[in-house]
Each structure stands twice: as C-alpha cells, then as structure tokens.
Design a protein around this motif. Structure first.
Motif, short mmCIF file in Angstrom:
data_model
loop_
_atom_site.label_atom_id
_atom_site.label_comp_id
_atom_site.label_asym_id
_atom_site.label_seq_id
_atom_site.Cartn_x
_atom_site.Cartn_y
_atom_site.Cartn_z
N GLY A 88 0.67 -1.25 0.06
CA GLY A 88 -0.14 -0.07 -0.07
C GLY A 88 0.68 1.23 -0.09
O GLY A 88 2.08 1.49 0.53
N VAL A 89 0.42 2.38 -0.57
CA VAL A 89 1.00 3.52 -0.67
C VAL A 89 -0.19 4.55 -0.13
O VAL A 89 -1.41 4.57 -0.67
N ASP A 90 0.20 5.44 0.87
CA ASP A 90 -0.50 6.68 1.10
C ASP A 90 0.31 7.96 1.40
O ASP A 90 1.39 7.81 1.65
N ILE A 91 -0.60 9.06 1.04
CA ILE A 91 0.31 10.28 1.12
C ILE A 91 0.46 10.90 2.36
O ILE A 91 1.12 11.64 2.71
N GLU A 93 1.14 10.15 6.51
CA GLU A 93 1.71 9.27 7.21
C GLU A 93 1.22 8.86 8.17
O GLU A 93 1.52 7.50 8.62
N ASP A 94 0.24 9.46 9.06
CA ASP A 94 -0.62 8.81 10.11
C ASP A 94 -1.43 7.59 9.50
O ASP A 94 -1.56 6.70 10.13
N ASN A 95 -1.79 7.68 8.33
CA ASN A 95 -2.69 6.58 7.57
C ASN A 95 -1.61 5.62 7.40
O ASN A 95 -2.40 4.43 7.85
N VAL A 96 -0.54 5.69 7.05
CA VAL A 96 0.50 4.65 6.86
C VAL A 96 0.58 3.94 8.00
O VAL A 96 0.63 2.59 8.10
N CYS A 137 4.88 5.64 2.73
CA CYS A 137 4.44 6.87 2.67
C CYS A 137 4.80 7.67 1.44
O CYS A 137 5.98 7.49 1.11
N GLY A 138 4.06 8.00 0.65
CA GLY A 138 4.39 8.55 -0.48
C GLY A 138 3.02 8.88 -1.65
O GLY A 138 1.84 8.66 -1.23
N ASP A 139 3.26 9.19 -2.97
CA ASP A 139 2.03 9.63 -3.83
C ASP A 139 2.38 8.80 -5.04
O ASP A 139 3.35 8.89 -5.83
N ALA A 140 1.39 7.93 -5.05
CA ALA A 140 1.27 7.25 -6.06
C ALA A 140 0.97 7.85 -7.52
O ALA A 140 1.29 7.18 -8.64
N LEU A 141 0.68 9.17 -7.83
CA LEU A 141 0.45 9.81 -8.97
C LEU A 141 1.88 10.17 -9.42
O LEU A 141 2.47 10.22 -10.42
N THR A 142 2.67 10.62 -8.42
CA THR A 142 4.25 11.17 -8.80
C THR A 142 5.26 10.07 -8.99
O THR A 142 6.32 10.05 -9.11
#
Length: 226
Positions: A88-91, A93-96, A137-142
């Motif tokens: 998984g990737v999410d932008i 950090e708290d979600n990650v 933690c990151g942006d799956a678009l970029t």
C-alpha cells in the motif's frame, strides 16, 4: 459517512474519504479467487488506513488457517507469505502508521487463535518488518515517496523451505506492462523501448530489473537485510 471521514479538513485538503466495508467486499468479490490465493500480490495505491488490503489479508489468512493450523511451522510460513503479498501507498503518514498497525494486529490475532502459544516472536518481528517495507508513505501519482525519492517496493519470494529472497523494484517499473518482445506499454498507454527490463526464460516475458537483490535468509530473519 460515519467512519468514512476523519475530518472535513482532510477531505478538503486531500480528498480523503474511506471506502465503506460493504463496497470493499463487493469489489473484492469480483476477484474472489485471487483474494483467497495466499501468494497473490495486491497493491492499493491510495490505501488510507487499509480498508482494502486489510480485508484481502483477512481472506488470505482464513485460507492459511484452514490448511495449516495443525502445523505451527507451516502456518507461520504461509502467514508470512500472505502478509508479504499486500502492498500500500498513502500520502499521509498517520494513515500509513495506522495501516501497518492494523495489518499487524490482524496477523497477530489470527496467529494466536490458530496456533495459540506456538506463535514465535521472531515470526511477529518479521511481519512487522515486512509491513514497514510494504506499506509506504508517498504519492502514487508522482511515484515519489515522502522524501521525494522514487517509490521502491520489496518482492518477497520463498525459494526453498523457510528461505525467502528479497528483491527491490521501483514502482514506476512495476506499473509498466509487457506488450511485445522489445517494447512495453506504460500505465498510460505509451510505448517505450525496454531498457532495464530482462527477458525471463521461465515465463517467456520481459520483467523489470531489480534495483537491489539480497541473499536468501530464513524468513524470520529478514530484518538482517536492513
């Protein structure tokens, strides 16, 4: 919308609305056989706190438990395979962090129910380590992580017995699909020449090259690779 929104501000800033459990299960049922295949890999590019991959992991562990609960060694090995196959990737950090903790809790609870006092701390440590590499933690678009570096995922492959081999790949490479010998089709339909892809004789297909490979280790000792 109860349970689907953490705050109005997060909706405004990030468009964050979590998918409800009913919709999650309805969508996963469309690929039900894959969700129950222990080694089948799943990537959620905007995972939030893990609604989709948590359910995928639960379904996999149901299969692991039904097949291997009488053998603690086999249960733990295949539970490791199950958890190492979800990404998984999410932008945010708290979600990650919440997603990692949620997935770990699912594995620990299932293991203690299935094999009770036979759960090894080394197994739990390995699960925690893998989640740290698979939920990022990151942006799956970029395709960049929180530090602005290319998102990099680890592939975990059981090679023999309890040995697992780790290979790291760039997400940008993994999102390209093989079209024909010598060229690929990106996620956006643009053809590109194969530069860093290698032809795999076993699958008769071009596969991306790993950016890093590690020697096989006992899956309970994956943390040794750093």
């Amino acid at each position: 919308m109860s349970g689907q929104v953490k705050s109005r501000q997060r909706v405004v800033d990030h468009g964050e609305v979590f998918t409800a459990e009913r919709e999650v299960n309805a969508m996963l049922d469309l690929v039900k056989a894959e969700t129950e295949r222990i080694e089948s890999r799943f990537l959620e590019p905007a995972c939030g706190n893990g609604n989709f991959i948590a359910e995928v992991l639960r379904r996999k562990l149901v299969v692991v438990s039904s097949r291997y609960r009488r053998s603690p060694a086999e249960y733990q090995r295949y539970a490791f395979v199950a958890v190492s196959s979800v990404y998984g990737v999410d932008i945010l950090e708290d979600n990650v962090e919440e997603c990692r903790d949620r997935l770990f809790a699912i594995v620990e609870k299932d293991a203690r129910s299935a094999i009770r006092g036979a759960v090894e701390q080394a197994f739990l440590d390995a699960v925690r380590y893998v989640l740290g590499k698979n939920i990022l933690c990151g942006d799956a678009l970029t395709l960049k992580d929180a530090d602005g570096e290319p998102i990099r995922f680890a592939e975990w492959s059981m090679v023999t017995g309890d040995l697992v081999k780790r290979r790291d790949f760039l997400l940008s490479e993994l999102l390209e699909g093989n079209v024909d010998k010598g060229e690929t089709l990106s996620l956006f339909g643009e053809k590109n020449n194969v530069i860093s892809w290698e032809f795999d004789e076993e699958t008769q297909a071009y596969l991306p090259s790993a950016v890093c490979e590690y020697p096989p280790v006992d899956y309970r000792e994956v943390g040794r690779n750093g």
